[in-house]
Design a protein around this motif. Structure first.
Motif, PDB file in Angstrom:
ATOM      1  N   PHE A 175       0.840  -1.198   0.000  1.00 31.27           N
ATOM      2  CA  PHE A 175       0.000   0.000   0.000  1.00 31.27           C
ATOM      3  C   PHE A 175       0.877   1.251   0.000  1.00 31.27           C
ATOM      4  O   PHE A 175       0.628   2.213  -0.719  1.00 31.27           O
ATOM      5  N   TYR A 176       1.927   1.235   0.827  1.00 36.18           N
ATOM      6  CA  TYR A 176       2.789   2.409   0.954  1.00 36.18           C
ATOM      7  C   TYR A 176       3.577   2.678  -0.325  1.00 36.18           C
ATOM      8  O   TYR A 176       3.904   3.826  -0.624  1.00 36.18           O
ATOM      9  N   ASN A 177       3.865   1.637  -1.080  1.00 30.30           N
ATOM     10  CA  ASN A 177       4.479   1.824  -2.384  1.00 30.30           C
ATOM     11  C   ASN A 177       3.560   2.653  -3.274  1.00 30.30           C
ATOM     12  O   ASN A 177       4.023   3.537  -3.994  1.00 30.30           O
ATOM     13  N   VAL A 178       2.269   2.384  -3.215  1.00 31.76           N
ATOM     14  CA  VAL A 178       1.304   3.134  -4.024  1.00 31.76           C
ATOM     15  C   VAL A 178       1.277   4.599  -3.583  1.00 31.76           C
ATOM     16  O   VAL A 178       1.071   5.501  -4.395  1.00 31.76           O
ATOM     17  N   MET A 179       1.532   4.850  -2.299  1.00 30.48           N
ATOM     18  CA  MET A 179       1.624   6.228  -1.801  1.00 30.48           C
ATOM     19  C   MET A 179       2.917   6.914  -2.239  1.00 30.48           C
ATOM     20  O   MET A 179       3.002   8.133  -2.219  1.00 30.48           O
ATOM     21  N   GLY A 180       3.947   6.128  -2.594  1.00 32.91           N
ATOM     22  CA  GLY A 180       5.163   6.749  -3.108  1.00 32.91           C
ATOM     23  C   GLY A 180       6.465   6.327  -2.464  1.00 32.91           C
ATOM     24  O   GLY A 180       7.530   6.767  -2.898  1.00 32.91           O
ATOM     25  N   LEU A 181       6.418   5.448  -1.444  1.00 33.52           N
ATOM     26  CA  LEU A 181       7.664   4.991  -0.828  1.00 33.52           C
ATOM     27  C   LEU A 181       7.418   3.633  -0.166  1.00 33.52           C
ATOM     28  O   LEU A 181       6.683   3.544   0.811  1.00 33.52           O
ATOM     29  N   PRO A 182       8.032   2.576  -0.699  1.00 35.37           N
ATOM     30  CA  PRO A 182       7.832   1.235  -0.125  1.00 35.37           C
ATOM     31  C   PRO A 182       8.633   1.083   1.176  1.00 35.37           C
ATOM     32  O   PRO A 182       9.722   0.529   1.200  1.00 35.37           O
ATOM     33  N   VAL A 183       8.079   1.573   2.270  1.00 34.17           N
ATOM     34  CA  VAL A 183       8.837   1.708   3.517  1.00 34.17           C
ATOM     35  C   VAL A 183       9.249   0.371   4.132  1.00 34.17           C
ATOM     36  O   VAL A 183      10.288   0.293   4.781  1.00 34.17           O
ATOM     37  N   GLN A 184       8.487  -0.668   3.926  1.00 32.82           N
ATOM     38  CA  GLN A 184       8.878  -1.963   4.491  1.00 32.82           C
ATOM     39  C   GLN A 184      10.182  -2.428   3.855  1.00 32.82           C
ATOM     40  O   GLN A 184      11.119  -2.814   4.541  1.00 32.82           O
ATOM     41  N   ARG A 185      10.279  -2.357   2.549  1.00 34.11           N
ATOM     42  CA  ARG A 185      11.514  -2.747   1.849  1.00 34.11           C
ATOM     43  C   ARG A 185      12.641  -1.757   2.162  1.00 34.11           C
ATOM     44  O   ARG A 185      13.790  -2.156   2.360  1.00 34.11           O
ATOM     45  N   LEU A 186      12.316  -0.477   2.232  1.00 36.21           N
ATOM     46  CA  LEU A 186      13.312   0.534   2.575  1.00 36.21           C
ATOM     47  C   LEU A 186      13.915   0.247   3.951  1.00 36.21           C
ATOM     48  O   LEU A 186      15.137   0.305   4.134  1.00 36.21           O
ATOM     49  N   TYR A 187      13.078  -0.084   4.921  1.00 37.72           N
ATOM     50  CA  TYR A 187      13.555  -0.423   6.270  1.00 37.72           C
ATOM     51  C   TYR A 187      14.552  -1.586   6.217  1.00 37.72           C
ATOM     52  O   TYR A 187      15.621  -1.532   6.810  1.00 37.72           O
ATOM     53  N   ARG A 188      14.194  -2.637   5.483  1.00 36.22           N
ATOM     54  CA  ARG A 188      15.086  -3.805   5.366  1.00 36.22           C
ATOM     55  C   ARG A 188      16.424  -3.426   4.752  1.00 36.22           C
ATOM     56  O   ARG A 188      17.480  -3.890   5.190  1.00 36.22           O
ATOM     57  N   GLU A 189      16.389  -2.593   3.731  1.00 32.34           N
ATOM     58  CA  GLU A 189      17.622  -2.176   3.067  1.00 32.34           C
ATOM     59  C   GLU A 189      18.462  -1.274   3.961  1.00 32.34           C
ATOM     60  O   GLU A 189      19.691  -1.383   3.995  1.00 32.34           O
ATOM     61  N   LEU A 190      17.824  -0.376   4.705  1.00 32.15           N
ATOM     62  CA  LEU A 190      18.553   0.533   5.592  1.00 32.15           C
ATOM     63  C   LEU A 190      19.262  -0.234   6.719  1.00 32.15           C
ATOM     64  O   LEU A 190      20.280   0.230   7.224  1.00 32.15           O
ATOM     65  N   ARG A 191      18.733  -1.364   7.097  1.00 32.75           N
ATOM     66  CA  ARG A 191      19.382  -2.168   8.146  1.00 32.75           C
ATOM     67  C   ARG A 191      20.748  -2.661   7.718  1.00 32.75           C
ATOM     68  O   ARG A 191      21.570  -3.028   8.561  1.00 32.75           O
ATOM     69  N   GLN A 192      21.033  -2.645   6.426  1.00 31.69           N
ATOM     70  CA  GLN A 192      22.310  -3.136   5.911  1.00 31.69           C
ATOM     71  C   GLN A 192      23.400  -2.052   5.876  1.00 31.69           C
ATOM     72  O   GLN A 192      24.528  -2.339   5.499  1.00 31.69           O
ATOM     73  N   PHE A 193      23.065  -0.820   6.261  1.00 32.44           N
ATOM     74  CA  PHE A 193      24.048   0.278   6.191  1.00 32.44           C
ATOM     75  C   PHE A 193      24.743   0.495   7.519  1.00 32.44           C
ATOM     76  O   PHE A 193      24.339   0.087   8.554  1.00 32.44           O
TER      77      PHE A 193
END
Length: 193
Positions: A175-193
């Motif tokens: 749903f959030y991807n449709v709003m403009g930012l897929p935050v669940q996937r973003l969160y997972r990716e940010l954990r790798q930094f």
């Protein structure tokens, strides 16, 4: 959470109010920076599903030369696709009406491309969601355009607004991807930094 990010000053390279709200929902501190007049054109030869990642990359590239060692940059771009036609932000009310008529009673795809960049590391990804719209009447389309003015939104609509309540029959994906930012996937990716 995301204590690994405390070493960075996080920059959201977007002026989108929806992206600001969604990133804030991850409970991380960030600043918004924008660079005006970034060229968002793309070659007609690239597949439609790669367009948002291509444009997000152009946005990241515009910021990259000015980044300091302690900054982490997030850029994104979202497109709406139906029948392999990319439906961007409408240029005026007539265009917005045309786009909403194209989406009415059909499925479409919303694709967001995201870049995350530091001086030492970068990653990129895109997320696709499929949205099914109910048939819209001309009166419903006119009401939405008059009351909500969705001229800054890909596909001429915001799912979190009135039209999302009355038109969205189903969503396959974020749903959030449709709003403009897929935050669940973003969160997972940010954990790798």
């Amino acid at each position: 959470m995301l204590d690994n990010l405390k070493k960075y000053n996080i920059i959201l390279g977007s002026n989108s109010p929806r992206r600001k709200m969604l990133l804030a929902g991850l409970d991380i501190e960030f600043k918004v920076k924008t660079i005006p007049d970034i060229d968002e054109s793309y070659p007609s030869t690239i597949p439609f599903e790669e367009v948002p990642l291509y444009i997000a990359g152009k946005k990241a590239e515009a910021f990259q030369k000015e980044m300091s060692d302690d900054e982490l940059l997030i850029t994104a771009d979202t497109v709406v696709v139906t029948d392999k036609e990319i439906l961007g932000k409408p240029i005026d009310k007539t265009d917005a009406k045309r786009i909403l008529n194209l989406l009415s009673g059909r499925e479409h795809h919303v694709i967001t491309g995201v870049y995350i960049i530091t001086k030492e590391k970068s990653t990129k990804f895109s997320v696709l969601s499929t949205v099914s719209f109910a048939q819209l009447t001309p009166e419903e389309i006119n009401y939405y355009l008059e009351k909500y003015h969705p001229y800054d939104k890909a596909g001429s609509y915001g799912i979190q607004e009135w039209i999302g309540y009355i038109a969205v029959e189903s969503i396959n994906g974020s749903f959030y991807n449709v709003m403009g930012l897929p935050v669940q996937r973003l969160y997972r990716e940010l954990r790798q930094f």
